[in-house]
Design a protein around this motif. Structure first.
Motif, PDB file in Angstrom:
ATOM      1  N   PHE A   1      -5.454  -3.200   2.638  1.00 49.69           N
ATOM      2  CA  PHE A   1      -5.317  -1.972   3.413  1.00 49.69           C
ATOM      3  C   PHE A   1      -6.658  -1.256   3.558  1.00 49.69           C
ATOM      4  O   PHE A   1      -6.988  -0.732   4.629  1.00 49.69           O
TER       5      PHE A   1
ATOM      6  N   LEU B   1      -7.972  -0.653   7.430  1.00 50.51           N
ATOM      7  CA  LEU B   1      -7.567   0.590   8.090  1.00 50.51           C
ATOM      8  C   LEU B   1      -8.691   1.617   8.217  1.00 50.51           C
ATOM      9  O   LEU B   1      -9.461   1.842   7.281  1.00 50.51           O
TER      10      LEU B   1
ATOM     11  N   VAL C   1       0.587   1.454  10.396  1.00 53.08           N
ATOM     12  CA  VAL C   1       1.105   0.224   9.804  1.00 53.08           C
ATOM     13  C   VAL C   1       2.629   0.299   9.816  1.00 53.08           C
ATOM     14  O   VAL C   1       3.218   1.240   9.266  1.00 53.08           O
TER      15      VAL C   1
ATOM     16  N   VAL D   1      -0.964   2.625   2.157  1.00 50.91           N
ATOM     17  CA  VAL D   1      -1.418   2.810   3.533  1.00 50.91           C
ATOM     18  C   VAL D   1      -1.999   4.212   3.710  1.00 50.91           C
ATOM     19  O   VAL D   1      -3.096   4.396   4.261  1.00 50.91           O
TER      20      VAL D   1
ATOM     21  N   THR E   1      -1.388   0.996  16.289  1.00 51.36           N
ATOM     22  CA  THR E   1      -0.847   0.049  15.320  1.00 51.36           C
ATOM     23  C   THR E   1      -1.875  -1.022  14.991  1.00 51.36           C
ATOM     24  O   THR E   1      -2.461  -1.634  15.889  1.00 51.36           O
TER      25      THR E   1
ATOM     26  N   ALA F   1      -1.195  -3.149  11.882  1.00 50.38           N
ATOM     27  CA  ALA F   1      -0.585  -4.185  11.055  1.00 50.38           C
ATOM     28  C   ALA F   1       0.916  -3.975  10.929  1.00 50.38           C
ATOM     29  O   ALA F   1       1.433  -2.871  11.143  1.00 50.38           O
TER      30      ALA F   1
END
Length: 387
Positions: free
Chosen positions: A110, A114, A120, A134, A167, A169
């Motif tokens: 993550f 990110l 996610v 996340v 988005t 993942a």
């Protein structure tokens, strides 16, 4: 007294409800209270003897020093062979990294993936750590709800509706914690097609792949290998929770980034445990088959027992958890879990942090005797409350 300020990031982090309940149960047990714990997701079997012998041999051979951050070559080669043998997947050792448990592999992924505001998608009910990780990495968890009426199966159309330009993942967990859901080929193919179409990464947590009862495990990486990071580990299949060995395989650029993060945080996983994991992954089929059959008997008993008590509980296809509807005890799952612990002396995990309102999770990774005791105590609780 000096007062320091904690970061906003860490102050927003919620503690694991599973760990909190397990800790409370241990406190009561240390105080002499007879508590049946159905909270922790930890096999009650001992680590196989050949795995322990491999650890002893590593210690005697002096294999106790730092290893490469990404893991010893022998373990990464063993993991590659495992993926090809069991999953039909081809990886090179450079596409594999070894971490301190599967949780660290997820955490590294993550943080490698990110940027602030990236989204996610996570099917719910979900393992409590996914959305927290996340968010801690600056991302935004987006839940896609599944329903007990169809065994918590995932609807690819609902996943498609949740996709936005932010988005990055999609997280999958099959078999799933806490529901025991196992996604079939049609579902996996459809999600893989979405990932390819929208340029997304699939992070698939397959920690429970060897604990499946009524279906076959199928890795989504078969359908979108370049878009998939597969997470696994030694904890559940080989009863090695305390050894803390997890691993990930996927796109080499992502693996390199995860190694860089790990190199600046914990460095390598435990050296002796890595050698033990080599032995576990190479040859534990008899142990896995025996454990799975014992889990099947426990699953059948706890599901039938809870349903007989008027606590509707779907039959899970994998893992070692059930999700029971406790609205008969209390409308709030938090209050129901408290009542079950305080009055029946059975520790369960409220579904709140799993995004499972009105339900509690019970782990049947415990003895048949404890399952019978827990059902008896909960039955007595319900009998008293019905008067």
């Amino acid at each position: 007294m000096f007062e320091f300020k904690l970061s906003d990031k860490v102050r927003s982090l919620k503690p694991s409800s599973t760990i909190a309940v397990t800790g409370r149960a241990l406190e009561l047990q240390r105080a002499g209270v007879d508590v049946v714990s159905m909270a922790a997701g930890e096999p009650d079997f001992d680590t196989p003897e050949h795995v322990k012998e491999a650890a002893y041999a590593a210690i005697r051979a002096g294999k106790t020093r730092y290893t490469p951050v990404q893991g010893i070559p022998e373990l990464r080669e063993t993991i590659c062979a495992k993926f090809e043998r069991e999953n039909g997947l081809t990886y090179s050792p450079e596409q594999v990294t070894v971490s301190t448990g599967g949780k660290q592999a997820l955490f590294n992924a993550f943080f490698a993936l990110l940027d602030p505001g990236d989204e996610v998608i996570i099917p719910a009910p979900y393992w409590v750590s996914y959305p927290e990780m996340v968010a801690f990495a600056g991302g935004v968890p987006v839940a896609v709800d599944t329903q007990p009426e169809n065994g918590y199966d995932l609807d690819p159309a609902a996943v498609a509706r949740a996709i936005t330009p932010r988005t990055r993942a999609i997280v999958l967990n099959s078999p799933a914690n806490p529901t025991g859901a196992v996604y079939g080929e049609a579902t996996l193919r459809a999600v893989a097609e979405l990932a390819v179409k929208h340029g997304l990464l699939i992070i698939t947590d397959e920690m429970y792949e060897h604990i499946i009862y009524d279906a076959e495990h199928l890795s989504i990486a078969r359908f979108a290998p370049e878009h998939t990071l597969t997470i696994n580990g030694a904890s559940k299949a080989y009863a090695m929770t305390g050894w803390r060995i997890g691993y990930a395989a996927g796109p080499q650029a992502l693996i390199r980034a995860m190694n860089a993060i790990q190199g600046q945080s914990t460095s390598n996983a435990n050296s002796v445990a890595q050698w033990a994991a080599v032995a576990a992954i190479q040859d534990s089929s008899a142990f896995i088959a025996s454990a799975r059959e014992q889990f099947r008997r426990r699953r059948d008993r706890i599901v039938s027992g809870l349903n007989d008590l008027g606590l509707p509980t779907p039959l899970p296809q994998g893992a070692f958890y059930v999700m029971a509807d406790t609205s008969r005890i209390h409308a709030s799952e938090l209050e129901a879990a408290r009542i079950i612990l305080d009055d029946a002396r059975v520790a369960v995990v409220p579904g709140t942090d799993f995004r499972a309102p009105g339900r509690v999770r019970l782990s049947y990774a415990t003895s048949f005797e404890n399952i019978e005791k827990a059902l008896g105590r909960m039955g007595a609780l319900l009998s008293v409350s019905a008067r």
